[in-house]
Design a protein around this motif. Sequence first.
Motif: not given
Length: 352
Positions: A42-50, A100-111, A270-274
Amino acid sequence: MKAFGFLSFGHYSLNGHPSGKETLKQALELSQAADELGVNGAYFRVHHFAPQNASPMPLLGAIAATTEHIEVGTGVIDMRYENPLYLAEEAAALDQLADGRVALGVSRGSPEPAERGWEAFGYTGSTDPRGADIAREHYKKFLKAVRGEAMAKAASAGEQYPQLYRPGTELPVLPYSPGLDRRIWWGAATHASAEQAAREGVNLMSSTLVLEATGQSLSELQAEQIKRYRAAWKEAGHDWTPRVSVSRSVFPVVSERDRQIFGFGESKDSIGMIDGTTGTFGRTYVDEPDKLIEQLLDDEAVQAADTLMLTIPNQAGVEINQSILANFAEHVAPALGWKPAQAGPVEGYPVQ
């Protein structure tokens, strides 16, 4: 594919249903149901101010405390907004509680909606308009902390801890959870960032888009990304086998209700901008199980990965999303080589 889980973006409404509270409680309920189905994660996206899920640890802790087998994690935590040492402490404590069931995805994040929102969290000094330099700095420190490296030195003996450390002793953040560092994923949107993740010794998480636009399909681009990642991993000489995940929107149609809810027919990439960059966005898979099996077996990236994350429409509620997972587990996943979840860390990642 050996494992599959669900990836929730955690959308809620500020003016109606579902509310933020309902979204969190439904995420917990769905995770409990998924655990009973044998779903691996079970994995969850993380966003702020949204109006989406923000700080993930309370939710992951509630899921871990009320389930037995399912892996709990993120896809991804935006490291621009994180205190890396505090995050390492939280992750280690949760991992110990979760056996031992934690698996964290990290990154710079999206806009994010806020302009330079990480500065409102107190992280200033970035010379990059997207904050990539701060994200990289936080990530490197987080990874060192999770691996038990020294982060500070002991002070001279004081009244509270007169004999705990010799002055100058190098100190890691505590608690330390052995094996957690092998359950950290980097969310890579480019081939270069995937290769960098391999050199740094973390798992690869590839989402429903890639910031490459060559005319190739998302599947082909991700397969190339995975190939480069594994080559870089081998060259780096790490002594363990990493995991690779890809995300897909997959809706098995096994009833007339499914057809009415999800529609029918094949979509295309599809091709798009992000974030000011051209990217390739993945198609949605909606079909009867036998057709889905054929399509996913033809998906090069799904076949190259060991973990498939199904992006779910969390706003549709628990019952519909539970049926998506149940239909996939019963009618599609076994043909792809699925191994249902078992207690403890995911196979290949023993707590050492």
